[in-house]
Design a protein around this motif. Structure first.
Motif, PDB file in Angstrom:
ATOM      1  N   PRO A 118       0.841  -1.195   0.000  1.00  0.00           N
ATOM      2  CA  PRO A 118       0.000   0.000   0.000  1.00  0.00           C
ATOM      3  C   PRO A 118       0.880   1.250   0.000  1.00  0.00           C
ATOM      4  O   PRO A 118       2.025   1.201   0.446  1.00  0.00           O
ATOM      5  N   ARG A 119       0.344   2.342  -0.465  1.00  0.00           N
ATOM      6  CA  ARG A 119       1.099   3.598  -0.434  1.00  0.00           C
ATOM      7  C   ARG A 119       0.182   4.720   0.050  1.00  0.00           C
ATOM      8  O   ARG A 119      -1.029   4.543   0.147  1.00  0.00           O
ATOM      9  N   ARG A 120       0.742   5.899   0.325  1.00  0.00           N
ATOM     10  CA  ARG A 120      -0.041   7.040   0.768  1.00  0.00           C
ATOM     11  C   ARG A 120      -0.693   7.741  -0.426  1.00  0.00           C
ATOM     12  O   ARG A 120      -0.232   7.625  -1.557  1.00  0.00           O
ATOM     13  N   ILE A 121      -1.745   8.446  -0.148  1.00  0.00           N
ATOM     14  CA  ILE A 121      -2.364   9.279  -1.174  1.00  0.00           C
ATOM     15  C   ILE A 121      -1.473  10.499  -1.391  1.00  0.00           C
ATOM     16  O   ILE A 121      -1.018  11.115  -0.425  1.00  0.00           O
ATOM     17  N   THR A 122      -1.194  10.815  -2.651  1.00  0.00           N
ATOM     18  CA  THR A 122      -0.309  11.951  -2.928  1.00  0.00           C
ATOM     19  C   THR A 122      -1.067  13.280  -2.767  1.00  0.00           C
ATOM     20  O   THR A 122      -2.306  13.320  -2.768  1.00  0.00           O
ATOM     21  N   ALA A 123      -0.303  14.368  -2.658  1.00  0.00           N
ATOM     22  CA  ALA A 123      -0.892  15.709  -2.509  1.00  0.00           C
ATOM     23  C   ALA A 123      -1.742  16.041  -3.746  1.00  0.00           C
ATOM     24  O   ALA A 123      -2.825  16.641  -3.644  1.00  0.00           O
ATOM     25  N   GLU A 124      -1.241  15.640  -4.898  1.00  0.00           N
ATOM     26  CA  GLU A 124      -1.942  15.901  -6.161  1.00  0.00           C
ATOM     27  C   GLU A 124      -3.299  15.177  -6.197  1.00  0.00           C
ATOM     28  O   GLU A 124      -4.311  15.720  -6.624  1.00  0.00           O
ATOM     29  N   GLU A 125      -3.287  13.931  -5.725  1.00  0.00           N
ATOM     30  CA  GLU A 125      -4.521  13.149  -5.670  1.00  0.00           C
ATOM     31  C   GLU A 125      -5.513  13.781  -4.691  1.00  0.00           C
ATOM     32  O   GLU A 125      -6.704  13.868  -4.982  1.00  0.00           O
ATOM     33  N   LYS A 126      -4.994  14.213  -3.556  1.00  0.00           N
ATOM     34  CA  LYS A 126      -5.851  14.842  -2.543  1.00  0.00           C
ATOM     35  C   LYS A 126      -6.578  16.054  -3.107  1.00  0.00           C
ATOM     36  O   LYS A 126      -7.766  16.257  -2.853  1.00  0.00           O
ATOM     37  N   LEU A 127      -5.840  16.825  -3.852  1.00  0.00           N
ATOM     38  CA  LEU A 127      -6.382  18.037  -4.449  1.00  0.00           C
ATOM     39  C   LEU A 127      -7.568  17.699  -5.362  1.00  0.00           C
ATOM     40  O   LEU A 127      -8.616  18.346  -5.324  1.00  0.00           O
ATOM     41  N   PHE A 128      -7.366  16.673  -6.171  1.00  0.00           N
ATOM     42  CA  PHE A 128      -8.418  16.232  -7.082  1.00  0.00           C
ATOM     43  C   PHE A 128      -9.621  15.693  -6.306  1.00  0.00           C
ATOM     44  O   PHE A 128     -10.775  16.028  -6.599  1.00  0.00           O
ATOM     45  N   LEU A 129      -9.352  14.870  -5.298  1.00  0.00           N
ATOM     46  CA  LEU A 129     -10.422  14.191  -4.557  1.00  0.00           C
ATOM     47  C   LEU A 129     -11.242  15.156  -3.702  1.00  0.00           C
ATOM     48  O   LEU A 129     -12.433  14.957  -3.504  1.00  0.00           O
ATOM     49  N   GLN A 130     -10.585  16.195  -3.216  1.00  0.00           N
ATOM     50  CA  GLN A 130     -11.236  17.202  -2.373  1.00  0.00           C
ATOM     51  C   GLN A 130     -12.525  17.736  -3.005  1.00  0.00           C
ATOM     52  O   GLN A 130     -13.512  17.971  -2.322  1.00  0.00           O
ATOM     53  N   GLU A 131     -12.463  17.906  -4.296  1.00  0.00           N
ATOM     54  CA  GLU A 131     -13.626  18.410  -5.036  1.00  0.00           C
ATOM     55  C   GLU A 131     -14.859  17.524  -4.887  1.00  0.00           C
ATOM     56  O   GLU A 131     -15.986  17.976  -5.027  1.00  0.00           O
ATOM     57  N   TYR A 132     -14.605  16.215  -4.692  1.00  0.00           N
ATOM     58  CA  TYR A 132     -15.703  15.251  -4.622  1.00  0.00           C
ATOM     59  C   TYR A 132     -16.036  14.884  -3.180  1.00  0.00           C
ATOM     60  O   TYR A 132     -16.817  13.972  -2.938  1.00  0.00           O
ATOM     61  N   LEU A 133     -15.413  15.573  -2.225  1.00  0.00           N
ATOM     62  CA  LEU A 133     -15.595  15.226  -0.809  1.00  0.00           C
ATOM     63  C   LEU A 133     -16.923  15.768  -0.275  1.00  0.00           C
ATOM     64  O   LEU A 133     -17.211  16.954  -0.342  1.00  0.00           O
ATOM     65  N   ASP A 134     -17.696  14.851   0.245  1.00  0.00           N
ATOM     66  CA  ASP A 134     -19.014  15.177   0.804  1.00  0.00           C
ATOM     67  C   ASP A 134     -19.280  14.088   1.834  1.00  0.00           C
ATOM     68  O   ASP A 134     -19.423  12.920   1.473  1.00  0.00           O
ATOM     69  N   GLN A 135     -19.304  14.471   3.099  1.00  0.00           N
ATOM     70  CA  GLN A 135     -19.303  13.416   4.118  1.00  0.00           C
ATOM     71  C   GLN A 135     -20.626  12.680   4.287  1.00  0.00           C
ATOM     72  O   GLN A 135     -20.713  11.692   5.011  1.00  0.00           O
ATOM     73  N   GLU A 136     -21.624  13.115   3.563  1.00  0.00           N
ATOM     74  CA  GLU A 136     -22.916  12.427   3.640  1.00  0.00           C
ATOM     75  C   GLU A 136     -22.808  11.036   2.998  1.00  0.00           C
ATOM     76  O   GLU A 136     -22.505  10.902   1.816  1.00  0.00           O
ATOM     77  N   PRO A 137     -23.044   9.991   3.766  1.00  0.00           N
ATOM     78  CA  PRO A 137     -22.924   8.653   3.194  1.00  0.00           C
ATOM     79  C   PRO A 137     -24.116   8.304   2.308  1.00  0.00           C
ATOM     80  O   PRO A 137     -25.207   8.852   2.484  1.00  0.00           O
ATOM     81  N   ALA A 138     -23.884   7.382   1.371  1.00  0.00           N
ATOM     82  CA  ALA A 138     -24.995   6.865   0.572  1.00  0.00           C
ATOM     83  C   ALA A 138     -25.780   5.840   1.367  1.00  0.00           C
ATOM     84  O   ALA A 138     -26.973   5.703   1.217  1.00  0.00           O
ATOM     85  N   VAL A 139     -25.084   5.106   2.207  1.00  0.00           N
ATOM     86  CA  VAL A 139     -25.754   4.070   2.989  1.00  0.00           C
ATOM     87  C   VAL A 139     -26.287   4.682   4.277  1.00  0.00           C
ATOM     88  O   VAL A 139     -25.521   5.100   5.131  1.00  0.00           O
ATOM     89  N   ALA A 140     -27.591   4.764   4.379  1.00  0.00           N
ATOM     90  CA  ALA A 140     -28.208   5.420   5.547  1.00  0.00           C
ATOM     91  C   ALA A 140     -28.236   4.458   6.723  1.00  0.00           C
ATOM     92  O   ALA A 140     -28.284   3.252   6.552  1.00  0.00           O
TER      93      ALA A 140
END
Lengths: 140, 140, 140, 140
Positions: A118-140
Motif C-alpha cells: 500500500p502507499r499514501r495518497i499523494t498531494a496531487e490526488e488529494k487536491l483532485f479528490l477534495q472536489e468530490y468530498l461530501d461526508q454524507e454517506p450513501a448508505v443510511a
C-alpha cells in the motif's frame, strides 16, 4: 461538492434465474463507475496512480429495489465520504430519474504495484479528490 | 452453535487482469455458500422457503488478503448472527487451513414469490436457524 | 485412446433469466476442462507450456439439450482430434450418466508468452497428446 | 442487404488474467448484439417472437486478434446467412474502424415457450429477416 456521473449499460445476462439484475452484478457496476472515476486521477507521468494500482478493502451495499434488464443505462453517482493518509471511501447511488436501486460504499487503498505494498495518497490526488468530498454517506 | 461448511471450487476465470480472484467474485462464492445453506431449510412440502424465495437486502464484505486461483477449493463457514421476525443476518469466513481471505455478512429477507412480498420467518425455520445462531460477527 | 475426464461443478448463477445454464457459460465449463487437461502438459522446468501460454483460435459448439442447475457436477470428456505442427484440436462432450448436453471442439495454438508469438508443439508434448488422439469428432 | 449494427460497451472485468478480453466473453458480446437484433422482430401483439423465446443450437467462432479493454465500444455487425423453416443462421463481425477481432455465426431456433417446443418462423418474421439476408459467411 462535485459528483462523478457514470452512465452504466446493462447486459441481458446480468439477470439471474429470478429475472432481476443479480445482487452480485451491482458490484460489477460499481467497479465500472470506480474505474471511470479513478482513471481521471492518473497522473499521466507513469507514477503510481489509483487507476494503475488500488485494492478494494471493504464494500457495504444496500439493495433498495429490484432492477430488470432494459436498454437504457442506469446512472451511478459517486463521491468521496472520507480520506485518510492511505485510504479513500467512495459512496455511490445507482439510479435512474425515477428511483434509486442501490446505495453503497467502498474503501479503496492505493497500492504501489512495483513495490508490492500500500502507499499514501499523494498531494496531487488529494487536491483532485477534495472536489468530490461530501461526508454524507450513501448508505443510511 | 453449529457452522455451515461449504467447500467452494474456484474457476480460473474468477481472476481479473491483476491475476487475483476479483473482489466481486467473492460475492459469488458467498451466494453459492448461502444457497447451499438455505437449501437445507426447504420444507419439501411446496410452502414458501428461503431456498425458493429470498432477497438480499445488504452485504458487508472485508477483504483480508488476496487469493490466487488454485485447484483446491476454499472453505466458507457460515452462521447466523441475527434473527428478526422478517430478516436474517448471515456471517461468513472464506478461508483455507492457513488463512482467512474474506469476512462478510448478508441480510436476507425471506420472500413469498407467489404473493410478491416479504414474509415472516416461520417457526420451523427459526428452529433450524437457532442451531447456527452465534452473535459474534465475522466483520470485526 | 485415453480421454481426459473433468468433473465440473455448476454455480447457481450459471443460469440465465430463462432458468437454464446459459449457452455462453458452457464455454466457461470447457475452459475449466481444458485448463485441467493442459495443466498436465506443463513441463515443470519453466519452459513454455500449454498451461502457461496458449491461445484459443476457434470454437465450435452444439447444444444438444438444456441443463438446469443442480448440486451434482457434470462430466466433461476431452480428447484430441487433430494435431498439426503448431495447433491442437480438442473435442469435448459435456454429459452426465443419463445424457449429453453439449458437444464442442476448440482449436488451441501454443504460445510463447516471452517471445510474444505462436510456437510449435514440442516432441514431449506430442508424446503426451498422442495418448488422447482419436479422430472421431464430438461435433457430428 | 442491410446489416444490423450494435455498439458494444466493454467492461474492465471482461479481461482475464492474461490482460485480454477473454475468449468466452466474446460470446457474451454476440448475445447482446443478437438480443438487440431479435428485439426488433418482436411483433408487439404478444404472439411468440424471437425476442421472447429462442434457443441457441450452435456457435462457430474464430478469434482473429486479441482485444484489450478500452473505453470505446466495439462494433458488432450482424446479418442472416441462412433461413430454413425453423432455424436461422446469424453471422457476426466484431470490429472497430481499424480491424476485425472476431468472426462468428450462431444457429438460432425460434421457440414457443408456452407450448414448450420449437416453432416455425412466421411469414412476418421472414419478411423482416429477408432484408438482412446475405449468404456470405463471417467465418471464412
Amino acid at each position: 461538492m462535485a459528483r462523478h456521473i457514470y452512465s452504466c449499460p446493462l447486459r441481458w445476462s446480468d439477470m439471474d434465474a429470478f429475472g432481476h439484475v443479480n445482487n452480485v452484478v451491482f458490484l460489477r457496476y460499481l467497479e465500472e463507475a470506480r474505474i471511470d472515476f479513478m482513471f481521471r486521477l492518473a497522473p499521466g507521468d507513469g507514477s503510481p496512480s489509483f487507476s494503475g494500482g488500488s485494492v478494494v478493502a471493504r464494500h457495504e451495499i444496500d439493495y433498495v429495489r429490484p432492477l430488470v434488464h432494459r436498454h437504457a443505462p442506469v446512472t451511478i453517482e459517486s463521491w468521496v465520504t472520507k480520506m485518510t493518509a492511505a485510504s479513500l471511501t467512495i459512496a455511490y447511488e445507482v439510479k435512474d430519474p425515477e428511483q434509486v436501486y442501490v446505495r453503497a460504499s467502498t474503501v479503496v487503498v492505493p497500492y504501489d504495484l512495483a513495490a508490492g505494498r500500500p502507499r499514501r495518497i499523494t498531494a496531487e490526488e488529494k487536491l483532485f479528490l477534495q472536489e468530490y468530498l461530501d461526508q454524507e454517506p450513501a448508505v443510511a
